[in-house]
Structures are given as structure tokens and as C-alpha cells.
Design a protein around this motif. Structure first.
Motif, PDB file in Angstrom:
ATOM      1  N   UNK A 123       0.909  -1.225  -0.038  1.00  8.67           N
ATOM      2  CA  UNK A 123      -0.044   0.127  -0.018  1.00  8.67           C
ATOM      3  C   UNK A 123       0.975   1.278  -0.055  1.00  8.67           C
ATOM      4  N   UNK A 124       0.704   2.035  -0.937  1.00  9.38           N
ATOM      5  CA  UNK A 124       1.594   3.296  -1.225  1.00  9.38           C
ATOM      6  C   UNK A 124       1.078   4.508  -0.125  1.00  9.38           C
ATOM      7  N   UNK A 125       2.028   5.212   0.094  1.00  9.91           N
ATOM      8  CA  UNK A 125       1.774   6.314   0.868  1.00  9.91           C
ATOM      9  C   UNK A 125       2.627   7.533  -0.065  1.00  9.91           C
ATOM     10  N   UNK A 126       1.884   8.528  -0.514  1.00 11.04           N
ATOM     11  CA  UNK A 126       2.155   9.331  -1.324  1.00 11.04           C
ATOM     12  C   UNK A 126       2.360  10.972  -0.853  1.00 11.04           C
ATOM     13  N   UNK A 127       3.136  11.659  -1.508  1.00  7.18           N
ATOM     14  CA  UNK A 127       3.249  13.173  -1.433  1.00  7.18           C
ATOM     15  C   UNK A 127       1.941  13.643  -0.846  1.00  7.18           C
ATOM     16  N   UNK A 141       7.016  21.569   7.631  1.00  5.87           N
ATOM     17  CA  UNK A 141       8.498  21.672   7.480  1.00  5.87           C
ATOM     18  C   UNK A 141       8.964  20.357   6.972  1.00  5.87           C
ATOM     19  N   UNK A 142      10.248  20.163   6.830  1.00 10.07           N
ATOM     20  CA  UNK A 142      10.760  18.888   6.289  1.00 10.07           C
ATOM     21  C   UNK A 142      10.466  17.909   7.729  1.00 10.07           C
ATOM     22  N   UNK A 143      10.990  18.329   8.611  1.00 21.00           N
ATOM     23  CA  UNK A 143      11.020  17.407   9.877  1.00 21.00           C
ATOM     24  C   UNK A 143       9.593  17.228  10.249  1.00 21.00           C
ATOM     25  N   UNK A 144       8.788  17.980  10.200  1.00 21.15           N
ATOM     26  CA  UNK A 144       7.333  18.039  10.466  1.00 21.15           C
ATOM     27  C   UNK A 144       6.482  16.673   9.430  1.00 21.15           C
ATOM     28  N   UNK A 145       6.946  17.009   8.129  1.00 20.52           N
ATOM     29  CA  UNK A 145       6.296  16.093   7.175  1.00 20.52           C
ATOM     30  C   UNK A 145       6.719  14.553   7.457  1.00 20.52           C
ATOM     31  N   UNK A 146       8.161  14.558   8.080  1.00 23.14           N
ATOM     32  CA  UNK A 146       8.555  13.168   8.189  1.00 23.14           C
ATOM     33  C   UNK A 146       7.712  12.538   9.482  1.00 23.14           C
ATOM     34  N   UNK A 147       7.369  13.320  10.445  1.00 25.57           N
ATOM     35  CA  UNK A 147       6.739  12.929  11.345  1.00 25.57           C
ATOM     36  C   UNK A 147       5.303  12.671  11.102  1.00 25.57           C
ATOM     37  N   UNK A 148       4.743  13.384  10.051  1.00 28.61           N
ATOM     38  CA  UNK A 148       3.461  13.018   9.404  1.00 28.61           C
ATOM     39  C   UNK A 148       3.291  11.715   8.694  1.00 28.61           C
ATOM     40  N   UNK A 149       4.513  11.297   8.031  1.00 33.88           N
ATOM     41  CA  UNK A 149       4.909  10.266   6.959  1.00 33.88           C
ATOM     42  C   UNK A 149       4.876   8.864   8.090  1.00 33.88           C
ATOM     43  N   UNK A 150       5.434   9.133   9.252  1.00 29.37           N
ATOM     44  CA  UNK A 150       5.502   8.045  10.370  1.00 29.37           C
ATOM     45  C   UNK A 150       4.224   7.685  10.801  1.00 29.37           C
ATOM     46  N   UNK A 151       3.392   9.027  11.155  1.00 25.99           N
ATOM     47  CA  UNK A 151       2.080   8.547  11.330  1.00 25.99           C
ATOM     48  C   UNK A 151       1.069   7.931  10.510  1.00 25.99           C
ATOM     49  N   UNK A 152       1.310   8.321   9.232  1.00 22.11           N
ATOM     50  CA  UNK A 152       0.628   7.636   8.147  1.00 22.11           C
ATOM     51  C   UNK A 152       0.881   6.291   7.915  1.00 22.11           C
ATOM     52  N   UNK A 167      -0.252   0.481   9.341  1.00 20.54           N
ATOM     53  CA  UNK A 167       0.012  -0.930  10.173  1.00 20.54           C
ATOM     54  C   UNK A 167      -1.204  -1.344  10.977  1.00 20.54           C
ATOM     55  N   UNK A 168      -1.754  -0.157  11.635  1.00 18.63           N
ATOM     56  CA  UNK A 168      -2.987  -0.639  12.486  1.00 18.63           C
ATOM     57  C   UNK A 168      -4.170  -1.109  11.358  1.00 18.63           C
ATOM     58  N   UNK A 169      -4.291  -0.519  10.214  1.00 23.89           N
ATOM     59  CA  UNK A 169      -5.376  -0.864   9.164  1.00 23.89           C
ATOM     60  C   UNK A 169      -4.957  -2.449   8.952  1.00 23.89           C
ATOM     61  N   UNK A 170      -3.884  -2.853   8.618  1.00 20.00           N
ATOM     62  CA  UNK A 170      -3.427  -4.086   8.290  1.00 20.00           C
ATOM     63  C   UNK A 170      -3.593  -5.008   9.464  1.00 20.00           C
ATOM     64  N   UNK A 171      -3.193  -4.589  10.383  1.00 20.02           N
ATOM     65  CA  UNK A 171      -3.306  -5.646  11.793  1.00 20.02           C
ATOM     66  C   UNK A 171      -5.096  -5.765  12.114  1.00 20.02           C
ATOM     67  N   UNK A 172      -6.068  -4.753  12.113  1.00 21.15           N
ATOM     68  CA  UNK A 172      -7.384  -4.849  11.936  1.00 21.15           C
ATOM     69  C   UNK A 172      -8.018  -5.614  10.799  1.00 21.15           C
ATOM     70  N   UNK A 173      -7.545  -5.662   9.627  1.00 16.41           N
ATOM     71  CA  UNK A 173      -8.047  -6.549   8.668  1.00 16.41           C
ATOM     72  C   UNK A 173      -7.634  -8.137   9.075  1.00 16.41           C
TER      73      UNK A 173
END
Length: 247
Positions: free
Chosen positions: A12-16, A36-47, A52-58
Motif C-alpha cells: 500500500x503506497x503512501x504518497x506526497x 516543514x521537512x521534519x514535520x512532514x517526516x513525522x506525518x509520514x511516520x503517522x501515516x 499498520x493498524x489497518x493491516x492488523x485490524x484486517x
């Protein structure tokens, strides 16, 4: 928009675009923290975590649980209501002729009130005000006197308050400011905040706003009025179609 793939979780792809959509869903204050670049990295980790939660729930067949299905129905109902209302109202528009006609019939509503541009010095006592005024008369610039004596945050800008219309300032201050000549410095003026020394920088008389200056405002106003009528007409129609029992 750049739709670069930033991560893949079990295919499953996560995009810009996903990052941008998440940013837009946040409130302005939160969005600023993550834009910001650091902030977007944190958002990527959240996504990634969400995937991962989605896959586990499925894997656990949580989407088959009765409580989840109930939540899905509630979410579907809410989205359908919003979609139906957006679809109903999206066709409302206002023509150039309607905008022009509204402007011509309501010109009195499109006037810019008299404005004054002033600087001030605010102190607690009349004695302090008179001391500051005395130094100004002896050659100290108004701006330096503001920085030296004023208790208002505007002191950092030499007491500059910018332009203001009637009704924006306390009555005593406003009455004096609009009665002054450009370049004039007032005697101490007492208000609920203390004593002010006012310097009038500029004055603009009331003026009629041109159609070009208010075209967008009028158009949005007319669209809003049309949408309101469409909404009321449709709800009345639906109340005749479906039963409504108020308790």
C-alpha cells in the motif's frame, strides 16, 4: 501536484498527496507545526503507523465486528448527508448582471467610512502625559517619546496605530482624533485606559466603493442568499414527501 511515493506498507503506497491531504485536515495552528521537512517526516511516520493498524485490524477481521459495522453506517450516513447538501447547493451562482443590479440598488451599503491614521502615547497619569508632551515640545520626536514613555505595545512602532474607522477606538480618543488636523499633536486625552497624547498622521474622508472593489463580496453574498432559498425550498419539499414526527 507531485505525487511521489514516500513509503510502501505491504504494497500500500503512501504518497506526497497523502501528506498534503493530512496537512489540510489539520487546524491552521497544527498545520504550521508540521509544515516543514521534519514535520512532514513525522506525518509520514503517522501515516505508516495508521497503515499498520489497518493491516492488523484486517488480519483480525475487525471490519466484520457488529460495532464497527454500526460505526460505518453512521459515517456513511453523515457523509451522504453532506454530499447531498453540497450537490444541491453547488449549482447556485450569480451573474454579472445580478451583481451590477444589486450594487446599483444598494450603493449606500458600499461606502468606506472616514478613516484616521494616528500615533499615540499612553501613560497612567496626567502628570506623566504632560511631562512627555513637554519633552516633545522641546524637540524630542513623538516616536522617541512613545518608546520612552508609552505603556501601549504600539510603543515599539513609535506609537503607530495605523488607520482606523469610527467605532474602533474608545469614544474620547476617537472624538479627539477625528477632530484634529493632520500633523497636530493633542493635549492629554483621558480614557478608561489612562492618558493619551495623540498625533494625527493622516485622514481619509468617506468614499463610495466602486463596483470593481466589491464585486466578489456581492457575488458571494448573492450566492449565499440563493443557496439559503434553495435549501429552504428543498427541505419544505422533502417534509411533504417524508413523514416527520417531532416529540
Amino acid at each position: 501536484m507531485d505525487n511521489k511515493v514516500l513509503a510502501t506498507v505491504e504494497g500500500r503506497e503512501i504518497t506526497e498527496q497523502d501528506i498534503q491531504q493530512l496537512l489540510q485536515s489539520l487546524g491552521p495552528q497544527q498545520a504550521m507545526q508540521f509544515n516543514s521537512e521534519e514535520g512532514k517526516k513525522r506525518l509520514l511516520e503517522e501515516l505508516i503507523n495508521q497503515e499498520l493498524f489497518y493491516l492488523d485490524a484486517k488480519d483480525k477481521n475487525m471490519d466484520e465486528e457488529a460495532e464497527f459495522k454500526l460505526e460505518m453506517e453512521r459515517a456513511k450516513s453523515s457523509l451522504l448527508k453532506q454530499y447531498a447538501m453540497r450537490s444541491l447547493l453547488s449549482g447556485a451562482d450569480a451573474s454579472e448582471e445580478e451583481v451590477t443590479e444589486y450594487y446599483n440598488e444598494n450603493k449606500e451599503s458600499f461606502k468606506e467610512g472616514q478613516q484616521a491614521k494616528a500615533k499615540h502615547i499612553l501613560v497612567e497619569s496626567k502628570e506623566e502625559a504632560e511631562k512627555a508632551l513637554s519633552e516633545i515640545k522641546e524637540g524630542l520626536s513623538f516616536e522617541e517619546a512613545a518608546k520612552k514613555y508609552s505603556t501601549c505595545p504600539s510603543k515599539e512602532k513609535g506609537g503607530d496605530l495605523g488607520y482606523f474607522t469610527k467605532g474602533r477606538m474608545v469614544p474620547e480618543f476617537e472624538e479627539k482624533a477625528f477632530d484634529m488636523e493632520v500633523g497636530e499633536i493633542s493635549e492629554p486625552v483621558k480614557t478608561q485606559f489612562g492618558y493619551h497624547i495623540i498625533k494625527l498622521e493622516d485622514k481619509k474622508e468617506e468614499k463610495q466603493l466602486l463596483l470593481d472593489e466589491v464585486r466578489d463580496q456581492i457575488k458571494q453574498q448573492l450566492i449565499g442568499m440563493k443557496q439559503n432559498k434553495i435549501y429552504i425550498d428543498k427541505t419544505n419539499e422533502l417534509k411533504n414527501k417524508y413523514s416527520v414526527d417531532k416529540k
